[in-house]
Design a protein around this motif. Structure first.
Motif, mmCIF file in Angstrom:
data_model
loop_
_atom_site.group_PDB
_atom_site.id
_atom_site.type_symbol
_atom_site.label_atom_id
_atom_site.label_comp_id
_atom_site.label_asym_id
_atom_site.label_seq_id
_atom_site.Cartn_x
_atom_site.Cartn_y
_atom_site.Cartn_z
ATOM 1 N N LEU A 11 0.801 -1.230 0.161
ATOM 2 C CA LEU A 11 -0.012 0.006 -0.056
ATOM 3 C C LEU A 11 0.836 1.377 -0.035
ATOM 4 O O LEU A 11 1.823 1.390 0.843
ATOM 5 C CB LEU A 11 -0.852 -0.115 1.258
ATOM 6 C CG LEU A 11 -1.595 1.326 1.644
ATOM 7 C CD1 LEU A 11 -2.794 1.221 0.283
ATOM 8 C CD2 LEU A 11 -2.520 1.271 2.775
ATOM 9 N N ALA A 87 -3.838 6.512 -8.246
ATOM 10 C CA ALA A 87 -4.805 5.469 -7.822
ATOM 11 C C ALA A 87 -5.070 4.702 -8.863
ATOM 12 O O ALA A 87 -5.463 3.497 -8.695
ATOM 13 C CB ALA A 87 -5.967 6.210 -7.549
ATOM 14 N N THR A 90 -3.260 1.287 -9.346
ATOM 15 C CA THR A 90 -3.762 -0.039 -8.440
ATOM 16 C C THR A 90 -3.958 -1.172 -9.232
ATOM 17 O O THR A 90 -4.775 -1.046 -10.219
ATOM 18 C CB THR A 90 -4.928 0.463 -7.537
ATOM 19 O OG1 THR A 90 -4.596 1.520 -6.714
ATOM 20 C CG2 THR A 90 -5.248 -0.733 -6.686
ATOM 21 N N GLN A 114 0.179 -7.422 -5.420
ATOM 22 C CA GLN A 114 -0.711 -6.442 -5.238
ATOM 23 C C GLN A 114 -0.148 -5.275 -4.901
ATOM 24 O O GLN A 114 0.545 -4.936 -4.078
ATOM 25 C CB GLN A 114 -1.820 -6.771 -4.285
ATOM 26 C CG GLN A 114 -2.785 -5.679 -3.792
ATOM 27 C CD GLN A 114 -3.707 -5.694 -5.255
ATOM 28 O OE1 GLN A 114 -4.448 -6.719 -5.733
ATOM 29 N NE2 GLN A 114 -3.993 -4.437 -5.721
ATOM 30 N N THR A 116 -1.355 -1.184 -4.318
ATOM 31 C CA THR A 116 -2.610 -0.440 -4.030
ATOM 32 C C THR A 116 -2.181 0.953 -3.826
ATOM 33 O O THR A 116 -1.368 1.243 -2.897
ATOM 34 C CB THR A 116 -3.409 -1.070 -2.804
ATOM 35 O OG1 THR A 116 -3.788 -2.293 -2.958
ATOM 36 C CG2 THR A 116 -4.749 -0.212 -2.545
ATOM 37 N N SER A 118 -3.591 4.387 -2.430
ATOM 38 C CA SER A 118 -4.447 5.017 -1.827
ATOM 39 C C SER A 118 -4.159 5.827 -0.757
ATOM 40 O O SER A 118 -3.389 5.310 0.085
ATOM 41 C CB SER A 118 -5.648 4.009 -1.367
ATOM 42 O OG SER A 118 -6.805 4.335 -0.766
#
Length: 119
Positions: A11, A87, A90, A114, A116, A118
């Motif tokens: 993230l 964003a 992602t 992954q 992400t 955000s």
């Protein structure tokens, strides 16, 4: 066969940076192309960047100027440095390797990592 294992996803806030890595093993000496693809939910898998065994890199328009692909000389590692993340970056990022077996093109994929973006 070529085995690919990605790492480094996570993230990150918009505008931030992240570097993801891919470790290649197996018959890697004949790899001629390495790259990164990504797939966001509901979307098809799309090309992000590729790099040839000679070091020539190409990028999707959406990431050009923000992402940098690189590899080591042994072709056992490929990296994607992602800066100024948005964003819309992602997605699950997949490592890709391609080589010829005689005249047949063989493509190999990692399991994905992954990313992400955000706040």
């Amino acid at each position: 066969q070529v085995q690919l294992v990605e790492s480094g996803g996570g993230l990150v806030q918009p505008g931030g940076s992240l570097r993801i890595s891919c470790a290649a093993s197996g018959t890697i000496s004949d790899i001629v192309l390495l790259g990164w693809y990504r797939q966001a939910p509901g979307n098809e898998r799309e090309l992000v960047a590729t790099i040839t065994s000679g070091g020539n890199a190409k990028y999707a328009d959406s990431v050009s100027g923000r992402f940098t692909i690189s590899k080591n000389a042994a072709k056992s590692r490929v990296f994607l440095q992602m800066d100024n993340l948005k964003a819309e970056d992602t997605a699950v990022y997949y490592c890709y390797a391609g080589r010829f077996v005689e005249t047949d093109w063989r493509a190999f994929w990692g399991q994905g990592t992954q990313v992400t973006v955000s706040s």
